[in-house]
Design a protein around this motif. Structure first.
Motif, PDB file in Angstrom:
ATOM      1  N   PHE A   1       1.139  -1.423  -0.008  1.00 61.36           N
ATOM      2  CA  PHE A   1       0.037   0.098   0.256  1.00 61.36           C
ATOM      3  C   PHE A   1       0.741   1.362   0.257  1.00 61.36           C
ATOM      4  O   PHE A   1       1.692   1.220   1.042  1.00 61.36           O
ATOM      5  CB  PHE A   1      -0.951   0.582   1.420  1.00 61.36           C
ATOM      6  N   TYR A   2       0.475   2.534  -1.161  1.00 58.87           N
ATOM      7  CA  TYR A   2       1.049   2.900  -0.934  1.00 58.87           C
ATOM      8  C   TYR A   2       0.311   4.728  -1.086  1.00 58.87           C
ATOM      9  O   TYR A   2      -0.634   4.858  -1.599  1.00 58.87           O
ATOM     10  CB  TYR A   2       2.465   3.763  -2.174  1.00 58.87           C
ATOM     11  N   TRP A   3       0.539   5.638   0.130  1.00 55.59           N
ATOM     12  CA  TRP A   3      -0.609   6.839   0.542  1.00 55.59           C
ATOM     13  C   TRP A   3       0.468   7.572   0.555  1.00 55.59           C
ATOM     14  O   TRP A   3       0.931   8.243   1.604  1.00 55.59           O
ATOM     15  CB  TRP A   3      -1.400   6.264   1.317  1.00 55.59           C
ATOM     16  N   SER A   4       0.736   8.488  -1.280  1.00 58.06           N
ATOM     17  CA  SER A   4       1.868   9.328  -1.011  1.00 58.06           C
ATOM     18  C   SER A   4       1.089  11.009  -0.558  1.00 58.06           C
ATOM     19  O   SER A   4       2.183  11.117   0.235  1.00 58.06           O
ATOM     20  CB  SER A   4       1.791   9.671  -3.118  1.00 58.06           C
ATOM     21  N   SER A   5       0.230  10.984  -0.218  1.00 59.03           N
ATOM     22  CA  SER A   5      -0.365  12.707   0.551  1.00 59.03           C
ATOM     23  C   SER A   5      -0.067  12.704   1.937  1.00 59.03           C
ATOM     24  O   SER A   5       0.398  12.923   2.701  1.00 59.03           O
ATOM     25  CB  SER A   5      -1.868  12.516  -0.088  1.00 59.03           C
ATOM     26  N   LEU A   6       0.369  11.621   2.780  1.00 58.41           N
ATOM     27  CA  LEU A   6       0.535  10.738   4.178  1.00 58.41           C
ATOM     28  C   LEU A   6       1.635  10.455   3.649  1.00 58.41           C
ATOM     29  O   LEU A   6       2.270  10.570   4.908  1.00 58.41           O
ATOM     30  CB  LEU A   6      -0.261   9.909   4.172  1.00 58.41           C
ATOM     31  N   GLY A   7       3.316   9.970   2.832  1.00 55.87           N
ATOM     32  CA  GLY A   7       4.196   9.709   2.451  1.00 55.87           C
ATOM     33  C   GLY A   7       4.077   8.443   3.466  1.00 55.87           C
ATOM     34  O   GLY A   7       5.272   8.068   4.595  1.00 55.87           O
ATOM     35  N   ARG A   8       3.128   7.337   3.470  1.00 64.32           N
ATOM     36  CA  ARG A   8       3.225   5.894   3.902  1.00 64.32           C
ATOM     37  C   ARG A   8       2.951   5.084   3.159  1.00 64.32           C
ATOM     38  O   ARG A   8       2.438   4.904   2.052  1.00 64.32           O
ATOM     39  CB  ARG A   8       2.064   6.399   4.946  1.00 64.32           C
ATOM     40  N   SER A   9       3.738   4.107   3.280  1.00 71.64           N
ATOM     41  CA  SER A   9       3.172   2.842   2.561  1.00 71.64           C
ATOM     42  C   SER A   9       3.574   1.877   3.899  1.00 71.64           C
ATOM     43  O   SER A   9       4.094   1.646   4.777  1.00 71.64           O
ATOM     44  CB  SER A   9       4.142   2.529   1.941  1.00 71.64           C
ATOM     45  N   VAL A  10       2.838   0.810   3.474  1.00 69.46           N
ATOM     46  CA  VAL A  10       2.867  -0.617   4.359  1.00 69.46           C
ATOM     47  C   VAL A  10       2.992  -1.874   3.301  1.00 69.46           C
ATOM     48  O   VAL A  10       2.069  -2.055   2.600  1.00 69.46           O
ATOM     49  CB  VAL A  10       2.032  -0.606   4.840  1.00 69.46           C
ATOM     50  N   ARG A  11       3.669  -2.852   3.444  1.00 69.78           N
ATOM     51  CA  ARG A  11       4.375  -3.698   2.970  1.00 69.78           C
ATOM     52  C   ARG A  11       4.039  -5.300   4.280  1.00 69.78           C
ATOM     53  O   ARG A  11       4.457  -4.529   5.377  1.00 69.78           O
ATOM     54  CB  ARG A  11       5.951  -4.110   3.074  1.00 69.78           C
ATOM     55  N   ILE A  12       3.112  -5.860   3.476  1.00 73.31           N
ATOM     56  CA  ILE A  12       2.466  -7.556   3.898  1.00 73.31           C
ATOM     57  C   ILE A  12       3.555  -9.051   3.310  1.00 73.31           C
ATOM     58  O   ILE A  12       3.041  -8.313   1.980  1.00 73.31           O
ATOM     59  CB  ILE A  12       1.250  -6.787   4.241  1.00 73.31           C
ATOM     60  N   ARG A  13       3.726  -9.244   4.044  1.00 73.36           N
ATOM     61  CA  ARG A  13       4.655 -10.569   2.715  1.00 73.36           C
ATOM     62  C   ARG A  13       3.842 -11.289   4.096  1.00 73.36           C
ATOM     63  O   ARG A  13       3.532 -11.886   5.130  1.00 73.36           O
ATOM     64  CB  ARG A  13       5.767 -10.410   3.275  1.00 73.36           C
ATOM     65  N   GLY A  14       3.806 -12.957   3.307  1.00 78.44           N
ATOM     66  CA  GLY A  14       2.789 -14.296   3.754  1.00 78.44           C
ATOM     67  C   GLY A  14       2.372 -14.583   3.460  1.00 78.44           C
ATOM     68  O   GLY A  14       2.197 -14.984   2.138  1.00 78.44           O
ATOM     69  N   ARG A  15       1.709 -16.403   3.359  1.00 75.35           N
ATOM     70  CA  ARG A  15       1.322 -17.099   2.525  1.00 75.35           C
ATOM     71  C   ARG A  15      -0.037 -16.858   2.715  1.00 75.35           C
ATOM     72  O   ARG A  15      -0.723 -15.940   3.265  1.00 75.35           O
ATOM     73  CB  ARG A  15       1.437 -18.502   3.712  1.00 75.35           C
ATOM     74  N   VAL A  16      -0.835 -17.822   1.353  1.00 78.96           N
ATOM     75  CA  VAL A  16      -1.598 -16.966   0.548  1.00 78.96           C
ATOM     76  C   VAL A  16      -2.511 -18.452   1.429  1.00 78.96           C
ATOM     77  O   VAL A  16      -2.216 -19.541   0.594  1.00 78.96           O
ATOM     78  CB  VAL A  16      -1.858 -16.785  -0.887  1.00 78.96           C
ATOM     79  N   GLU A  17      -4.256 -18.401   1.559  1.00 81.53           N
ATOM     80  CA  GLU A  17      -5.450 -19.255   1.440  1.00 81.53           C
ATOM     81  C   GLU A  17      -6.195 -18.781   0.885  1.00 81.53           C
ATOM     82  O   GLU A  17      -6.682 -17.848   0.586  1.00 81.53           O
ATOM     83  CB  GLU A  17      -5.192 -19.783   3.470  1.00 81.53           C
ATOM     84  N   ARG A  18      -6.928 -19.945   0.713  1.00 83.78           N
ATOM     85  CA  ARG A  18      -8.057 -19.854  -0.783  1.00 83.78           C
ATOM     86  C   ARG A  18      -9.245 -19.696   0.643  1.00 83.78           C
ATOM     87  O   ARG A  18      -9.544 -19.819   0.921  1.00 83.78           O
ATOM     88  CB  ARG A  18      -8.380 -21.216  -1.370  1.00 83.78           C
ATOM     89  N   GLY A  19     -10.339 -18.853   0.393  1.00 79.79           N
ATOM     90  CA  GLY A  19     -11.364 -18.818   0.841  1.00 79.79           C
ATOM     91  C   GLY A  19     -12.195 -19.914   0.867  1.00 79.79           C
ATOM     92  O   GLY A  19     -11.933 -20.427  -0.079  1.00 79.79           O
ATOM     93  N   SER A  20     -12.888 -19.735   1.123  1.00 85.57           N
ATOM     94  CA  SER A  20     -14.133 -20.775   1.029  1.00 85.57           C
ATOM     95  C   SER A  20     -14.921 -19.930  -0.005  1.00 85.57           C
ATOM     96  O   SER A  20     -15.202 -19.391  -0.820  1.00 85.57           O
ATOM     97  CB  SER A  20     -15.397 -20.923   2.304  1.00 85.57           C
ATOM     98  N   ASP A  21     -16.148 -21.168  -0.695  1.00 85.16           N
ATOM     99  CA  ASP A  21     -16.604 -21.589  -1.848  1.00 85.16           C
ATOM    100  C   ASP A  21     -17.792 -19.864  -1.255  1.00 85.16           C
ATOM    101  O   ASP A  21     -18.212 -19.012  -2.286  1.00 85.16           O
ATOM    102  CB  ASP A  21     -17.235 -23.032  -2.351  1.00 85.16           C
TER     103      ASP A  21
END
Length: 219
Positions: A100-120
């Motif tokens: 995520f990058y919110w340039s007008s606030l000078g902020r960014s968030v980076r998230i790393r991890g395992r991806v899992e499928r949601g239910s039907d």
């Protein structure tokens, strides 16, 4: 040269809100919600837009921008077609990064991890909450595939119009079984706040056996 034009452009022009890295919540989701709501309150356009990065069969990184759908105890949610490039890549290597990058606030968030499928059921709910046009495009499928006809616009319009008719003629919500919701079960979450002299504030949460380990990082 483009290099000269790039050097002339201003950078880090956002106005970061007050942030005390010495008073952090124990869970990164709490801080993410706080930063996300600050972006909404500041009028950042599409603050839920994020870059999803995956890896293809050749080990090459792939990235695209899509929307955050939810944040739950499981993780950060997004959705797309299972037959799309991202869907095939996640099936082969269920790991990803979100940015995520919110340039007008000078902020960014980076998230790393395992991806899992949601239910039907979760995937169907997500699709039914989308607009009719978006549902029709999803029902057509073929995301990212080459258009084979001589008149691509006509071919696309015909396929989408046919899907729209199917949706409107259905007695209840028509759900594409290939539509899938996923969530990123984070192993690390990094928060970055800009400083005009590059003394950026960086904080990283790393998942540990008993919660989260928090570290302040060099700029």
């Amino acid at each position: 040269m483009l290099r000269d034009d790039l050097r002339a452009l201003p950078a880090l022009v956002g106005r970061p809100p007050a942030f005390d890295p010495g008073a952090l919540p124990a869970d990164p989701r709490e801080l993410f919600v706080e930063w996300f709501r600050a972006a909404v309150d500041a009028g950042v356009p599409e603050p839920h837009a994020m870059t999803l990065s995956t890896v293809d069969d050749d080990g090459l990184p792939d990235a695209r921008v899509l929307l955050l759908k939810d944040l739950t105890p499981e993780g950060w949610w997004f959705a797309s077609e299972e037959g799309s490039a991202k869907g095939r890549q996640l099936a082969a290597n269920p790991r990803a990064a979100l940015t995520f990058y919110w340039s007008s606030l000078g902020r960014s968030v980076r998230i790393r991890g395992r991806v899992e499928r949601g239910s039907d059921a979760r995937s169907a709910q997500d699709q039914l909450e989308r607009g009719v046009g978006a549902c029709a495009v999803a029902l057509v499928g073929r995301s990212g595939a080459a258009v084979g006809g001589a008149d691509p616009d006509t071919e696309i319009d015909a396929a989408v119009d046919a899907a729209l008719r199917r949706i409107r003629e259905a007695e209840s919500g028509l759900v594409d079984p290939g539509w899938r919701a996923w969530f990123v079960h984070a192993t690390s979450v990094e928060f970055w706040q800009a400083h005009p002299e590059r003394r950026h504030v960086r904080v990283r949460y790393e998942r540990a056996a008993d919660g989260w380990a928090i570290a302040r990082l060099w700029p």
